[in-house]
Motif scaffolding. Structure first.
Motif, PDB file in Angstrom:
ATOM      1  N   PHE A  97       6.182 -18.883  15.315  1.00 40.11           N
ATOM      2  CA  PHE A  97       7.778 -17.593  14.799  1.00 40.11           C
ATOM      3  C   PHE A  97       8.324 -17.176  16.418  1.00 40.11           C
ATOM      4  O   PHE A  97       9.155 -17.283  16.303  1.00 40.11           O
ATOM      5  CB  PHE A  97       6.240 -16.309  15.071  1.00 40.11           C
ATOM      6  N   ASP A  98       6.874 -17.998  17.719  1.00 38.76           N
ATOM      7  CA  ASP A  98       7.844 -18.183  18.697  1.00 38.76           C
ATOM      8  C   ASP A  98       9.460 -18.871  18.608  1.00 38.76           C
ATOM      9  O   ASP A  98       9.848 -18.874  19.029  1.00 38.76           O
ATOM     10  CB  ASP A  98       7.007 -18.210  20.120  1.00 38.76           C
ATOM     11  N   SER A  99       8.813 -19.955  17.845  1.00 38.23           N
ATOM     12  CA  SER A  99       9.919 -21.195  17.570  1.00 38.23           C
ATOM     13  C   SER A  99      11.248 -21.203  16.682  1.00 38.23           C
ATOM     14  O   SER A  99      12.346 -21.621  16.825  1.00 38.23           O
ATOM     15  CB  SER A  99       8.745 -22.418  17.365  1.00 38.23           C
ATOM     16  N   SER A 150      -2.942 -19.451  15.884  1.00 38.04           N
ATOM     17  CA  SER A 150      -1.581 -20.213  17.088  1.00 38.04           C
ATOM     18  C   SER A 150      -0.616 -20.687  16.016  1.00 38.04           C
ATOM     19  O   SER A 150       0.750 -20.421  16.930  1.00 38.04           O
ATOM     20  CB  SER A 150      -3.398 -20.694  17.680  1.00 38.04           C
ATOM     21  N   ARG A 178       1.617 -18.260  15.326  1.00 38.32           N
ATOM     22  CA  ARG A 178       2.323 -17.159  16.053  1.00 38.32           C
ATOM     23  C   ARG A 178       3.135 -18.788  16.692  1.00 38.32           C
ATOM     24  O   ARG A 178       4.901 -18.173  17.653  1.00 38.32           O
ATOM     25  CB  ARG A 178       1.425 -17.079  17.282  1.00 38.32           C
ATOM     26  N   GLU A 179       3.121 -19.556  17.170  1.00 38.04           N
ATOM     27  CA  GLU A 179       4.080 -21.053  17.784  1.00 38.04           C
ATOM     28  C   GLU A 179       5.087 -20.923  17.020  1.00 38.04           C
ATOM     29  O   GLU A 179       6.446 -21.074  17.172  1.00 38.04           O
ATOM     30  CB  GLU A 179       2.736 -22.255  17.589  1.00 38.04           C
ATOM     31  N   LEU A 223       2.381  -5.716  16.604  1.00 41.44           N
ATOM     32  CA  LEU A 223       3.931  -6.352  16.640  1.00 41.44           C
ATOM     33  C   LEU A 223       4.322  -5.414  15.446  1.00 41.44           C
ATOM     34  O   LEU A 223       5.708  -5.639  15.496  1.00 41.44           O
ATOM     35  CB  LEU A 223       3.142  -7.406  15.234  1.00 41.44           C
ATOM     36  N   ARG A 246      15.397 -15.034  12.852  1.00 43.32           N
ATOM     37  CA  ARG A 246      13.549 -14.292  12.159  1.00 43.32           C
ATOM     38  C   ARG A 246      14.305 -12.932  11.276  1.00 43.32           C
ATOM     39  O   ARG A 246      15.008 -12.136  11.738  1.00 43.32           O
ATOM     40  CB  ARG A 246      13.039 -13.291  13.126  1.00 43.32           C
ATOM     41  N   MET A 289       4.118 -12.538   9.730  1.00 41.89           N
ATOM     42  CA  MET A 289       3.903 -12.772  10.785  1.00 41.89           C
ATOM     43  C   MET A 289       2.513 -11.599  10.984  1.00 41.89           C
ATOM     44  O   MET A 289       0.731 -11.961  11.934  1.00 41.89           O
ATOM     45  CB  MET A 289       5.042 -12.548  12.380  1.00 41.89           C
ATOM     46  N   TRP A 318       8.782 -11.727  10.349  1.00 40.59           N
ATOM     47  CA  TRP A 318       8.177 -10.477  10.445  1.00 40.59           C
ATOM     48  C   TRP A 318       7.389 -10.122  10.205  1.00 40.59           C
ATOM     49  O   TRP A 318       6.000 -10.075  10.438  1.00 40.59           O
ATOM     50  CB  TRP A 318       8.853  -9.055  11.097  1.00 40.59           C
TER      51      TRP A 318
END
Length: 310
Positions: A55-57, A49, A52-53, A85, A61, A69, A66
């Motif tokens: 990566f999203d923030s 989690s 992913r957090e 993904l 990128r 992730m 990538w």
RNA sequence: AGGUCUGAUGUUGGGCGA
């Protein structure tokens, strides 16, 4: 900020998650490398989690982010999410494809691993070696061997991989041939052979290999303790344990196991209690040690107190 | 303008169990 970024990575690489994320929070300028290092730290700790957090923030990128992730998903057993993904990535490189091959291999899906290998446009030594391992893991030694022979360039990992594949399939003659044919010295293959000899009862050969090591690292010391224990020589195990410069959780567990094997439960218990900390495997070892020595009540007591049973 | 080297990602060795 490059200096801070490097420090961050040092924390990240050594698994200091809290320090890494604290420093990360204090950094005024975070570049893509820092973000990726943080992501990788969470991924390796299995905290999907948070990975992913991160990566999203990330404001930006690149292919490495990538790939990290992707690894976060595959290392936590989320193959479907990994595939999703993969297909949403802006680009694939040889690392991306290799991650996918390894993920399929871990899921025992050889045909998908091979399919990925076919589909990738460029193949380097690492991915050749990964596919060789995919064959070996499924017991296809001949095919693994063919991969080894056919790969354009063989690195030390390739040599060690095929060596261990032979050992695990008990093809010791082939293993020996590979070991003597290796064009360079390597501590990993030496330790693999050391362990193989010990498991066949050839402890003298293990001792020779150990004595011949140019540099003895923690793993090789521990392997020698285990080798003696396998051959019922707990006093020698203890002697190596005493002599070595540093220990880790595995070293202690091996020593506990060595004493338990000889039913020296008091010594086993003493080693267990002097461990700086205990992980689930160490506690499992101690439970088995108590049980092996007939101390069922103590085994049960330790077992019941475990918070992290696996 | 082009090249090389510098910070982050993939494949191998030691412990219980599978």
């Amino acid at each position: 900020e490059v200096a801070q970024s490097c420090l961050m990575q040092a924390y990240a690489l050594s698994g200091h998650i809290r320090k890494a994320s604290k420093l990360f929070g204090e950094m005024p300028e975070k570049d893509v490398v820092s973000w990726t290092a943080l992501l990788k730290t969470y991924a390796e700790a299995g905290i999907l989690s948070r990975a992913r957090e991160a990566f999203d923030s990330m404001p930006k990128r690149n292919i490495i982010s990538w790939n990290c992730m992707l690894q976060a998903y595959t290392n936590t057993g989320h193959l479907c999410e990994a595939e999703t993904l993969f297909y949403s990535m802006p680009a694939w490189d040889v690392v991306t494809w290799t991650c996918l091959i390894v993920a399929y291999t871990q899921n025992r899906n050889l045909s998908k691993a091979l399919d990925a290998f076919q589909r990738m446009p460029l193949r380097d030594t690492v991915c050749w070696t990964a596919v060789m391992q995919a064959y070996a893991q499924q017991g296809y030694l001949r095919e693994a061997s063919a991969m080894f022979e056919n790969m354009p360039v063989r690195g030390s990992v390739s040599w060690n991989g095929i060596l261990v594949a032979y050992i695990e399939n008990e093809e010791f003659d082939s293993a020996n041939k590979i070991f003597t044919k290796m064009p360079f010295y390597d501590i990993v293959s030496s330790v693999s052979m050391l362990t193989a000899y010990a498991q066949c009862g050839h402890i003298l050969e293990s001792e020779k290999l150990f004595a011949g090591l140019i540099f003895k690292d923690l793993i090789s010391w521990t392997a020698m303790i285990s080798a003696y224990s396998t051959n019922g020589r707990v006093e020698e195990s203890k002697s190596v344990f005493t002599k070595m410069p540093c220990w880790d959780i595995v070293t202690y567990s091996v020593m506990v196991q060595a004493y338990a094997h000889k039913r020296h439960i008091l010594e086993a218990e003493q080693i267990f209690q002097t461990m700086p900390f205990q992980d689930v495997i160490a506690r499992n070892t101690m439970v088995a040690a108590y049980a092996h020595c007939g101390h069922m009540i103590k085994a049960r007591g330790l077992f019941d107190g475990m918070e992290d049973k696996n």
